[in-house]
Design a protein around this motif. Structure first.
Motif, PDB file in Angstrom:
ATOM      1  N   LYS A  73       0.830  -1.211   0.000  1.00  0.00           N
ATOM      2  CA  LYS A  73       0.000   0.000   0.000  1.00  0.00           C
ATOM      3  C   LYS A  73       0.865   1.263   0.000  1.00  0.00           C
ATOM      4  O   LYS A  73       0.559   2.243  -0.696  1.00  0.00           O
ATOM      5  N   LEU A  74       1.938   1.237   0.781  1.00  0.00           N
ATOM      6  CA  LEU A  74       2.838   2.390   0.865  1.00  0.00           C
ATOM      7  C   LEU A  74       3.469   2.677  -0.494  1.00  0.00           C
ATOM      8  O   LEU A  74       3.475   3.824  -0.967  1.00  0.00           O
ATOM      9  N   ALA A  75       4.002   1.640  -1.131  1.00  0.00           N
ATOM     10  CA  ALA A  75       4.652   1.827  -2.429  1.00  0.00           C
ATOM     11  C   ALA A  75       3.657   2.353  -3.462  1.00  0.00           C
ATOM     12  O   ALA A  75       3.974   3.276  -4.232  1.00  0.00           O
ATOM     13  N   ALA A  76       2.459   1.781  -3.485  1.00  0.00           N
ATOM     14  CA  ALA A  76       1.450   2.218  -4.451  1.00  0.00           C
ATOM     15  C   ALA A  76       1.059   3.676  -4.221  1.00  0.00           C
ATOM     16  O   ALA A  76       0.869   4.449  -5.179  1.00  0.00           O
ATOM     17  N   ALA A  77       0.955   4.070  -2.954  1.00  0.00           N
ATOM     18  CA  ALA A  77       0.587   5.452  -2.639  1.00  0.00           C
ATOM     19  C   ALA A  77       1.673   6.430  -3.075  1.00  0.00           C
ATOM     20  O   ALA A  77       1.378   7.523  -3.583  1.00  0.00           O
ATOM     21  N   VAL A  78       2.923   6.049  -2.897  1.00  0.00           N
ATOM     22  CA  VAL A  78       4.030   6.916  -3.322  1.00  0.00           C
ATOM     23  C   VAL A  78       4.003   7.084  -4.839  1.00  0.00           C
ATOM     24  O   VAL A  78       4.143   8.197  -5.358  1.00  0.00           O
ATOM     25  N   ARG A  79       3.837   5.981  -5.561  1.00  0.00           N
ATOM     26  CA  ARG A  79       3.792   6.083  -7.025  1.00  0.00           C
ATOM     27  C   ARG A  79       2.635   6.951  -7.481  1.00  0.00           C
ATOM     28  O   ARG A  79       2.778   7.796  -8.387  1.00  0.00           O
ATOM     29  N   GLU A  80       1.485   6.779  -6.865  1.00  0.00           N
ATOM     30  CA  GLU A  80       0.333   7.592  -7.247  1.00  0.00           C
ATOM     31  C   GLU A  80       0.606   9.066  -6.984  1.00  0.00           C
ATOM     32  O   GLU A  80       0.224   9.933  -7.784  1.00  0.00           O
ATOM     33  N   ARG A  81       1.281   9.364  -5.897  1.00  0.00           N
ATOM     34  CA  ARG A  81       1.534  10.761  -5.525  1.00  0.00           C
ATOM     35  C   ARG A  81       2.506  11.434  -6.507  1.00  0.00           C
ATOM     36  O   ARG A  81       2.260  12.576  -6.915  1.00  0.00           O
ATOM     37  N   VAL A  82       3.582  10.775  -6.880  1.00  0.00           N
ATOM     38  CA  VAL A  82       4.614  11.437  -7.693  1.00  0.00           C
ATOM     39  C   VAL A  82       4.443  11.197  -9.184  1.00  0.00           C
ATOM     40  O   VAL A  82       5.072  11.883 -10.003  1.00  0.00           O
ATOM     41  N   GLY A  83       3.626  10.215  -9.570  1.00  0.00           N
ATOM     42  CA  GLY A  83       3.420   9.941 -10.979  1.00  0.00           C
ATOM     43  C   GLY A  83       4.537   9.105 -11.585  1.00  0.00           C
ATOM     44  O   GLY A  83       5.501   8.730 -10.910  1.00  0.00           O
ATOM     45  N   ASP A  84       4.405   8.857 -12.876  1.00  0.00           N
ATOM     46  CA  ASP A  84       5.348   7.987 -13.563  1.00  0.00           C
ATOM     47  C   ASP A  84       6.633   8.693 -13.970  1.00  0.00           C
ATOM     48  O   ASP A  84       7.595   8.044 -14.396  1.00  0.00           O
ATOM     49  N   GLY A  85       6.676  10.011 -13.858  1.00  0.00           N
ATOM     50  CA  GLY A  85       7.850  10.756 -14.298  1.00  0.00           C
ATOM     51  C   GLY A  85       8.983  10.799 -13.291  1.00  0.00           C
ATOM     52  O   GLY A  85      10.046  11.364 -13.580  1.00  0.00           O
ATOM     53  N   VAL A  86       8.788  10.225 -12.129  1.00  0.00           N
ATOM     54  CA  VAL A  86       9.812  10.214 -11.083  1.00  0.00           C
ATOM     55  C   VAL A  86      10.267   8.781 -10.865  1.00  0.00           C
ATOM     56  O   VAL A  86       9.448   7.884 -10.632  1.00  0.00           O
ATOM     57  N   ASP A  87      11.562   8.565 -10.963  1.00  0.00           N
ATOM     58  CA  ASP A  87      12.097   7.231 -10.677  1.00  0.00           C
ATOM     59  C   ASP A  87      12.129   7.007  -9.172  1.00  0.00           C
ATOM     60  O   ASP A  87      12.559   7.882  -8.406  1.00  0.00           O
ATOM     61  N   ILE A  88      11.693   5.829  -8.761  1.00  0.00           N
ATOM     62  CA  ILE A  88      11.707   5.436  -7.356  1.00  0.00           C
ATOM     63  C   ILE A  88      12.625   4.236  -7.202  1.00  0.00           C
ATOM     64  O   ILE A  88      12.545   3.276  -7.976  1.00  0.00           O
ATOM     65  N   MET A  89      13.523   4.322  -6.245  1.00  0.00           N
ATOM     66  CA  MET A  89      14.364   3.200  -5.860  1.00  0.00           C
ATOM     67  C   MET A  89      14.077   2.881  -4.405  1.00  0.00           C
ATOM     68  O   MET A  89      13.650   3.759  -3.655  1.00  0.00           O
ATOM     69  N   THR A  90      14.295   1.649  -4.010  1.00  0.00           N
ATOM     70  CA  THR A  90      14.088   1.297  -2.613  1.00  0.00           C
ATOM     71  C   THR A  90      15.267   0.474  -2.111  1.00  0.00           C
ATOM     72  O   THR A  90      15.765  -0.409  -2.811  1.00  0.00           O
ATOM     73  N   ASP A  91      15.719   0.813  -0.923  1.00  0.00           N
ATOM     74  CA  ASP A  91      16.896   0.171  -0.324  1.00  0.00           C
ATOM     75  C   ASP A  91      16.440  -0.757   0.795  1.00  0.00           C
ATOM     76  O   ASP A  91      15.887  -0.313   1.791  1.00  0.00           O
ATOM     77  N   PHE A  92      16.684  -2.070   0.628  1.00  0.00           N
ATOM     78  CA  PHE A  92      16.322  -3.031   1.667  1.00  0.00           C
ATOM     79  C   PHE A  92      17.383  -3.116   2.759  1.00  0.00           C
ATOM     80  O   PHE A  92      17.130  -3.683   3.820  1.00  0.00           O
ATOM     81  N   HIS A  93      18.593  -2.600   2.498  1.00  0.00           N
ATOM     82  CA  HIS A  93      19.690  -2.672   3.477  1.00  0.00           C
ATOM     83  C   HIS A  93      20.025  -4.111   3.868  1.00  0.00           C
ATOM     84  O   HIS A  93      20.562  -4.360   4.946  1.00  0.00           O
TER      85      HIS A  93
END
Length: 391
Positions: free
Chosen positions: A178-198
């Protein structure tokens, strides 16, 4: 020209101490800067720089490869993260000296630039300490991501995954989805998102569960989904998921990266020039990745000298993709520099033109932030039952 002194300048940056290395020559005013920052190992790295001095004092700083071999071969014992960080800081400073002596930026010495500007990404709120937002409140987290993008970035790296063990509890996985989907919806497809699992998941299956939850937002990459070093496991995971993977900040040698390349364990490698023997090691590693069709996304959440080093490297590296930066880490990030090449313009750093690395540390300003014991966020890393987790 001879090396006459090697000094370290330590600047406290709350969660880490920046370790700047200054190599001084017998030519008046000619010196070079490097950065050997290694979180929570400051005293060990600065002591190792002292240990390396006998291999360097009196030598010609222009013989960079020769001096790297003196430091790594004469040390006898494998150097590891601490030793290679010390070598890296010194090596970078040698390139700075050479560029200054010849009146050209370091990228000219690396074969010339292959691009005019370098794409960068940052962390939530530019990694500003004290301004982070937890993942529990999805709306507040999305507000912070949007705020970050509005600072001028078209790419941001976020931490979606909590401290994890060998399993991935369903409620947690659902929240991450849900968190990831909400972030994508907020910034749109024009922003690259990366995620660090550490490297938090301690099993391939746990990592896969979280990656599958994030996959629908199409991240540019998932970083360190499992602990580094087990390349066969990373390659196995890569074949089970739909997201590109990345690793490399805790790998140090060409041999380690060669194994990653040979197994196609990730899509992107992330060498850190403060740990992998600077430009010398970084260039070898990038060539290995290029031969395997892999992009380079250098790791760098550190100080301004490390950023200046990364910029020179990125400008001259054909398979470079995107550069990590954390220039908002502390308010004095730029205050300690008398020359500074890391200005953000439309999500990019511009190719520098000043000789050497293009950066100078104001030692008087730096002295206002002396070494302090860092605040170590890893001390909080624990599972609900109290088991120590990977931070």
């Amino acid at each position: 020209m001879k090396i006459t002194a090697i000094e370290t300048v330590v600047v406290n940056a709350i969660h880490r101490n920046w370790i700047f290395v200054k190599v001084v020559t017998d030519q008046p005013g000619l010196h070079g800067w490097g950065e050997a920052t290694l979180e929570w190992k400051t005293r060990a790295v600065t002591a190792t720089v002292e240990d390396l001095k006998p291999f360097l004092i009196g030598e010609d700083p222009a013989r960079i490869e020769h001096l790297v071999r003196r430091m790594t071969h004469f040390s006898f014992w494998p150097l590891g993260a601490i030793g290679l960080s010390a070598v890296s800081g010194i090596e970078q400073a040698l390139w700075d000296i050479k560029g200054k002596a010849l009146g050209v930026p370091v990228w000219q010495l690396l074969g010339g630039r292959v691009r005019d500007k370098v794409r960068v990404y940052t962390h939530l709120r530019r990694a500003k300490i004290g301004a982070q937002v937890g993942t529990e409140d999805i709306s507040a987290f999305c507000d912070a991501v949007q705020e970050t993008v509005e600072m001028g970035y078209a790419a941001v790296k976020l931490g979606f995954v909590p401290y994890s063990g060998y399993d991935a509890p369903l409620p947690t996985v659902c929240h991450v989805e849900k968190l990831a989907a909400a972030v994508r919806e907020r910034v749109g497809d024009g922003v690259d998102i990366m995620t660090d699992f550490h490297g938090r998941p301690q099993s391939i299956d746990a990592a896969k569960a979280y990656i599958d939850a994030i996959a629908p937002i199409r991240p540019l990459f998932v970083e360190e989904p499992i602990q580094p070093g087990n390349t066969p496991a990373m390659a196995d995971l890569a074949r089970r998921v739909e997201c590109p993977l990345a690793t490399g900040e805790r790998l140090f040698t060409p041999r380690e990266f060669a194994e990653v390349a040979e197994t196609r364990a990730v899509a992107y490698i992330q060498p850190d020039l403060a740990h992998c023997v600077g430009f010398s090691g970084g260039r070898r590693i990038a060539a290995i990745a290029e031969a395997a069709g892999m992009g380079v996304c250098p790791h760098n959440p550190m100080g301004p000298v490390a950023g200046a080093v990364a910029l020179q490297f990125d400008v001259a590296t054909p398979n470079f993709v995107i550069q990590e930066e954390a220039v908002g880490l502390v308010p004095w990030f730029r205050d300690i520099c008398s020359a500074y090449p890391l200005d953000l313009v439309d999500g990019f750093w511009r190719a520098p033109e000043a000789p050497g690395l293009g950066i100078e540390i104001d030692e008087a300003a730096a002295a206002r932030y002396p070494f302090e014991q860092e605040i170590i966020p890893a001390m909080e890393a624990a599972l609900p039952d109290g088991t120590v987790a990977h931070w």
